[in-house]
Design a protein around this motif. Sequence first.
Motif, PDB file in Angstrom:
ATOM      1  N   ASN A  67       0.806  -1.220   0.000  1.00  0.00           N
ATOM      2  CA  ASN A  67       0.000   0.000   0.000  1.00  0.00           C
ATOM      3  C   ASN A  67       0.836   1.266   0.000  1.00  0.00           C
ATOM      4  O   ASN A  67       0.331   2.338   0.314  1.00  0.00           O
ATOM      5  CB  ASN A  67      -0.914   0.025   1.233  1.00  0.00           C
ATOM      6  CG  ASN A  67      -1.948  -1.078   1.191  1.00  0.00           C
ATOM      7  OD1 ASN A  67      -2.275  -1.601   0.136  1.00  0.00           O
ATOM      8  ND2 ASN A  67      -2.452  -1.440   2.344  1.00  0.00           N
ATOM      9  N   LEU A  68       2.119   1.170  -0.336  1.00  0.00           N
ATOM     10  CA  LEU A  68       3.028   2.298  -0.223  1.00  0.00           C
ATOM     11  C   LEU A  68       3.790   2.510  -1.529  1.00  0.00           C
ATOM     12  O   LEU A  68       4.244   1.553  -2.145  1.00  0.00           O
ATOM     13  CB  LEU A  68       4.013   2.014   0.916  1.00  0.00           C
ATOM     14  CG  LEU A  68       4.750   3.171   1.537  1.00  0.00           C
ATOM     15  CD1 LEU A  68       3.800   4.179   2.135  1.00  0.00           C
ATOM     16  CD2 LEU A  68       5.686   2.647   2.616  1.00  0.00           C
ATOM     17  N   TYR A  93       0.370   6.653   0.408  1.00  0.00           N
ATOM     18  CA  TYR A  93      -0.142   5.534   1.204  1.00  0.00           C
ATOM     19  C   TYR A  93      -1.609   5.283   0.869  1.00  0.00           C
ATOM     20  O   TYR A  93      -2.429   6.204   0.925  1.00  0.00           O
ATOM     21  CB  TYR A  93       0.007   5.834   2.694  1.00  0.00           C
ATOM     22  CG  TYR A  93      -0.589   4.774   3.584  1.00  0.00           C
ATOM     23  CD1 TYR A  93      -0.005   3.512   3.675  1.00  0.00           C
ATOM     24  CD2 TYR A  93      -1.733   5.025   4.322  1.00  0.00           C
ATOM     25  CE1 TYR A  93      -0.551   2.535   4.474  1.00  0.00           C
ATOM     26  CE2 TYR A  93      -2.285   4.057   5.135  1.00  0.00           C
ATOM     27  CZ  TYR A  93      -1.695   2.812   5.210  1.00  0.00           C
ATOM     28  OH  TYR A  93      -2.239   1.845   6.004  1.00  0.00           O
ATOM     29  N   GLN A  94      -1.943   4.042   0.492  1.00  0.00           N
ATOM     30  CA  GLN A  94      -3.335   3.691   0.233  1.00  0.00           C
ATOM     31  C   GLN A  94      -3.989   3.364   1.573  1.00  0.00           C
ATOM     32  O   GLN A  94      -3.809   2.293   2.139  1.00  0.00           O
ATOM     33  CB  GLN A  94      -3.442   2.498  -0.718  1.00  0.00           C
ATOM     34  CG  GLN A  94      -4.871   2.163  -1.068  1.00  0.00           C
ATOM     35  CD  GLN A  94      -4.984   1.039  -2.080  1.00  0.00           C
ATOM     36  OE1 GLN A  94      -3.997   0.455  -2.494  1.00  0.00           O
ATOM     37  NE2 GLN A  94      -6.204   0.752  -2.469  1.00  0.00           N
ATOM     38  N   TYR A 100      -6.318   7.566  -1.003  1.00  0.00           N
ATOM     39  CA  TYR A 100      -4.879   7.689  -0.813  1.00  0.00           C
ATOM     40  C   TYR A 100      -4.540   8.949  -0.015  1.00  0.00           C
ATOM     41  O   TYR A 100      -5.198   9.989  -0.165  1.00  0.00           O
ATOM     42  CB  TYR A 100      -4.163   7.762  -2.169  1.00  0.00           C
ATOM     43  CG  TYR A 100      -4.344   6.519  -2.978  1.00  0.00           C
ATOM     44  CD1 TYR A 100      -3.392   5.515  -2.953  1.00  0.00           C
ATOM     45  CD2 TYR A 100      -5.474   6.329  -3.769  1.00  0.00           C
ATOM     46  CE1 TYR A 100      -3.553   4.361  -3.697  1.00  0.00           C
ATOM     47  CE2 TYR A 100      -5.648   5.172  -4.505  1.00  0.00           C
ATOM     48  CZ  TYR A 100      -4.687   4.197  -4.463  1.00  0.00           C
ATOM     49  OH  TYR A 100      -4.857   3.040  -5.185  1.00  0.00           O
TER      50      TYR A 100
END
Length: 160
Positions: A67-68, A93-94, A100
């Motif tokens: 997620n990064l 970052y999600q 986001y």
Amino acid sequence: MKSFVYLLVISVCFCHFSYSQSTTDFGIKGGLNLTFIKVQEANFGDNIEVKAGYYGGVFVDVPIENNLSIQPEVLYIGLNDFRFINAPIYLNYQAANKFYILIGPSLNYFFDFFSNKFKVRADLSVAYQFTKALDVHMKYTLGFEEVTPNGLFIGLGFRL
């Protein structure tokens, strides 16, 4: 200016070639820029003026983990007769599905200043991804010096 451009190009190339096996995304973005300028009003204190402008540019999104990612951008900003280049380097970052949070330093080169044209600011941004290619984003840029005003950016991004 030349050293700034060289540093940015080298950074983008390094990020791209370092992660050539991954799904690096490229795109364009643009939208509305609202800049907040403090003006002294006699003995009454600060009065905030809001100036509207536009911005447009390109970005690259380089995955690091699930997620990064790192997302450098280069944006051209026009505000009446005032022009500058904004190059944020975001940690992306999600936080949730299609949502986001982006944060990082923003390197800025102001064309209209006679001296001290290079400034560093801080950016905080959020984005919502409508489709795999289209997102809407909003960012707030915080200037650390008196001649570097704060700004709010609202716009669309399109992944190529």
